[in-house]
Design an enzyme around this catalytic site. Sequence first.
Site: not given
Length: 256
Positions: A140, A153
């Site tokens: 990401s 995350y």
Amino acid sequence: MGKLDGRVVLISGAARGQGEAEARLFAAEGARVVLGDVLDDQGEAVAKDLGPDRARYVHLDVTREADWEQAVAAARQAYGKLDGLVNNAGILRFNALTHTPLDEYQQVVAVNQVGAFLGMKSAAPAIAEAGGGTIVNTASYTGLSGMAGLTSYAATKGAVVAMTRVAALELARKSIRVNAMCPGAVDTAMTNPERAGGEPLGGIDEFYAKAVPLGRMGRAEEVARLALFLSCDDSSYISGQPVVIDGGWLAGISLT
């Protein structure tokens, strides 16, 4: 002639969203795909739609090493080999650092970080035996930068980027290239609950219209095309790299 003719690729989290888009595109480009997920009904439906000559579905809980071993074995049994892996499965939890429960943090680590590790560990020997191939990990842009509310995350995606670099070094002599995709916000069920029949998040389109220089969230199909590029010969001299696909978000703040 497809970019993946003759190749066999295992894709985790392939029952919907980004993984489904990757599975459909890879099959259209000539690959035979093994779809792994815990959403059995949806995964079976996608595989059925693609057809048995192009796709198989296997139940795959990415946190379980035995499931990974079974998925790799299923690919080899169905199609005789395994040439590639797309580590797509992931979960997202929003919470401030000091409000994040330990079990929530560990759950995200188990799926996003341990899942990617187990996928590479399980698939690499089979890919090497096939003569080489590719591994594409889904990281990401938050693994390269940061975003408030995404402690767990971002931590896992940073780990995926680091593991990608190490794996690329270790597997290069086995003719396996390893790269990471670093998407920004992508309009899937993970980032937009409305896609999964949940309550819509008010103002989500307006937020990304302001936050992202290109003025919108990404589409699953756009990320799938990057996965295709990193899995085919078009990227034959690229390995160990985090490739950002975020509409310009990581470049900085847009004032227009």
